[in-house]
Design a protein around this motif. Sequence first.
Motif, PDB file in Angstrom:
ATOM      1  N   GLY A  56       0.819  -1.212   0.000  1.00 42.12           N
ATOM      2  CA  GLY A  56       0.000   0.000   0.000  1.00 42.12           C
ATOM      3  C   GLY A  56       0.846   1.252   0.000  1.00 42.12           C
ATOM      4  N   GLY A  57       1.962   1.214   0.747  1.00 41.80           N
ATOM      5  CA  GLY A  57       2.836   2.376   0.814  1.00 41.80           C
ATOM      6  C   GLY A  57       3.531   2.695  -0.491  1.00 41.80           C
ATOM      7  N   THR A  58       3.577   1.723  -1.394  1.00 43.45           N
ATOM      8  CA  THR A  58       4.216   1.933  -2.701  1.00 43.45           C
ATOM      9  C   THR A  58       3.457   2.957  -3.546  1.00 43.45           C
ATOM     10  N   ALA A  59       2.181   3.181  -3.243  1.00 42.86           N
ATOM     11  CA  ALA A  59       1.299   3.949  -4.123  1.00 42.86           C
ATOM     12  C   ALA A  59       1.608   5.435  -4.186  1.00 42.86           C
ATOM     13  N   THR A  60       2.172   6.003  -3.120  1.00 38.29           N
ATOM     14  CA  THR A  60       2.310   7.459  -3.083  1.00 38.29           C
ATOM     15  C   THR A  60       3.710   7.891  -2.657  1.00 38.29           C
ATOM     16  N   LEU A  61       3.951   9.182  -2.799  1.00 40.58           N
ATOM     17  CA  LEU A  61       5.221   9.783  -2.408  1.00 40.58           C
ATOM     18  C   LEU A  61       5.520   9.572  -0.927  1.00 40.58           C
ATOM     19  N   VAL A  62       4.504   9.680  -0.075  1.00 42.79           N
ATOM     20  CA  VAL A  62       4.729   9.669   1.379  1.00 42.79           C
ATOM     21  C   VAL A  62       4.538   8.297   2.002  1.00 42.79           C
ATOM     22  N   GLY A  63       4.172   7.280   1.194  1.00 45.66           N
ATOM     23  CA  GLY A  63       3.778   6.004   1.762  1.00 45.66           C
ATOM     24  C   GLY A  63       4.897   5.130   2.269  1.00 45.66           C
ATOM     25  N   ASP A  64       6.026   5.126   1.582  1.00 48.76           N
ATOM     26  CA  ASP A  64       7.113   4.216   1.923  1.00 48.76           C
ATOM     27  C   ASP A  64       8.425   5.000   1.879  1.00 48.76           C
ATOM     28  N   PRO A  65       9.335   4.802   2.841  1.00 48.05           N
ATOM     29  CA  PRO A  65      10.592   5.562   2.831  1.00 48.05           C
ATOM     30  C   PRO A  65      11.328   5.582   1.496  1.00 48.05           C
ATOM     31  N   PRO A  66      11.413   4.458   0.732  1.00 49.60           N
ATOM     32  CA  PRO A  66      12.079   4.552  -0.577  1.00 49.60           C
ATOM     33  C   PRO A  66      11.448   5.592  -1.503  1.00 49.60           C
ATOM     34  N   ASN A  67      10.120   5.719  -1.471  1.00 51.43           N
ATOM     35  CA  ASN A  67       9.455   6.717  -2.312  1.00 51.43           C
ATOM     36  C   ASN A  67       9.782   8.135  -1.857  1.00 51.43           C
ATOM     37  N   ILE A  68       9.854   8.332  -0.546  1.00 50.93           N
ATOM     38  CA  ILE A  68      10.215   9.651  -0.017  1.00 50.93           C
ATOM     39  C   ILE A  68      11.599  10.038  -0.522  1.00 50.93           C
ATOM     40  N   ILE A  69      12.514   9.081  -0.494  1.00 49.55           N
ATOM     41  CA  ILE A  69      13.890   9.326  -0.955  1.00 49.55           C
ATOM     42  C   ILE A  69      13.900   9.625  -2.450  1.00 49.55           C
ATOM     43  N   ILE A  70      13.199   8.800  -3.240  1.00 50.06           N
ATOM     44  CA  ILE A  70      13.152   8.991  -4.693  1.00 50.06           C
ATOM     45  C   ILE A  70      12.539  10.344  -5.031  1.00 50.06           C
ATOM     46  N   GLY A  71      11.444  10.685  -4.368  1.00 49.96           N
ATOM     47  CA  GLY A  71      10.781  11.957  -4.636  1.00 49.96           C
ATOM     48  C   GLY A  71      11.690  13.143  -4.391  1.00 49.96           C
ATOM     49  N   SER A  72      12.467  13.055  -3.310  1.00 44.18           N
ATOM     50  CA  SER A  72      13.353  14.160  -2.976  1.00 44.18           C
ATOM     51  C   SER A  72      14.544  14.241  -3.936  1.00 44.18           C
ATOM     52  N   VAL A  73      15.185  13.109  -4.207  1.00 42.61           N
ATOM     53  CA  VAL A  73      16.376  13.096  -5.071  1.00 42.61           C
ATOM     54  C   VAL A  73      16.007  13.421  -6.517  1.00 42.61           C
TER      55      VAL A  73
END
Length: 460
Positions: free
Chosen positions: A178-195
């Motif tokens: 479920g966390g894969t779906a959005t920018l804030v859902g999973d730490p890897p996405n948070i990192i990808i969104g920022s970088v």
Amino acid sequence: MHETLLHASAALPPTTEHQTLLDLLGIHLSGGSLTALAVALFILTYAMILLEKYVHRTVAALLGACLVMVLGILTPDQAWGSIDFNTIFLLFGMMNIVNVLSRSGFFEVVARRAMVLTKGNPARVLWIFSVLTAVFSAFLDNVTTVLFMAPVVVTVALRLGLKPIPYLIAVILASNTGGTATLVGDPPNIIIGSVAGKGFGEFLVNVGPYAVLASAIGIALMHLLMHWRGEMSSTGSAEKLRAVLADETPIRTDPRLMKQALGVFAVTLFLFIVGHPFGLEAGLVALTTSTFLMLIADMTPVELFEQVEWTTLLFFMGLFIVVGGLEHVGVFETVAASLTNLIGNDMGLGILVVGFASALISGLVDNIPFTISMASVLRELQGTLGEVMNPLWWALSLGACLGGNLTLIGASANIVVADIAAREGHPMGFGQFMRYGTPVALVTVIVALGLFYLVFQATH
């Protein structure tokens, strides 16, 4: 005036270079030796993270960061600059909003209503709590979600006479998919969104549909596995079950605080979606709205900050410094060049290589340090290929997030739930987790990445 400044500057003492431990010992390393040292420290930090039974992961990350500075790979100023504060602010802000929601009684109300909806049926318990976890994980970070969801699931399972471990594993798997779906859902996405500079809406469109499909497949497969292993039956009596479901003990809630927190949360999500084009990064949004919530809520910062997962934040900061050491000595430029030579301009091949490699490596080690490293590689690659390589960011997201379900050490949410289970008297074994997590991860990764690849090929 100009002459005065010249005299003033002449009076200043000359600047001295930053002295490192190696300098003081009279050891001068060549560029190649410094690179080897940075890689060795990175591997050492990874190894300590894997051996969390002996060394806490946060201690491992901070020790690695300290060594990077002490040995002179980065100066303290350079180390501070290597920390991605957009990620730190996002996690910190969302933790505070969730903590206020928790204090208001919101999650207890959700859990009580969910238990009534299950009617004591084990299959309903699995599906309702898994879906709830997946949804919450998409709009909060999944580590925070499992922190409040796991104890509730243990309580519900025990009251209904069910074995809690399979249901806790289901919560882990749902939180990662479920966390894969959005920018804030999973730490890897948070990192990808920022970088990569990707916004909430971009994740929702490019990754969201595959994450929703993976979540549904994951829960269905978990259902089949639990049914096949005979773990879908209750050991409690019918009378006890009726008593549990009829329990109407009042839940302590703070309606005013709940309305404030839900209102701020809704504004936060809205700004996540619309703010990126205006330069409002997710970290700034979360920090600002959570600070406003502190202003209007009847809670002191001391009360609120006691509930912040400081170990998680410091873990991230330490890893950013260790990875910053690799970036400083040019490791990522070398890896990016090798990846460019391997895939050329074939983004379809790149999706398969990056996606499946990310899933496998994220399952064997924690997906957070891997994503920090791989995101740095892709950033170098983007400098060469430009916007054409955008699909590789989404392949990294799908691979790293879904691959985190392969083993118990694949994602932070897994470790958090395992800790909670042990504290509640139900330790979760490595092999026990893999009986469920590995097949679910394999199927969801193959389906999600395979479908993503086919859609890419059909549209390009």
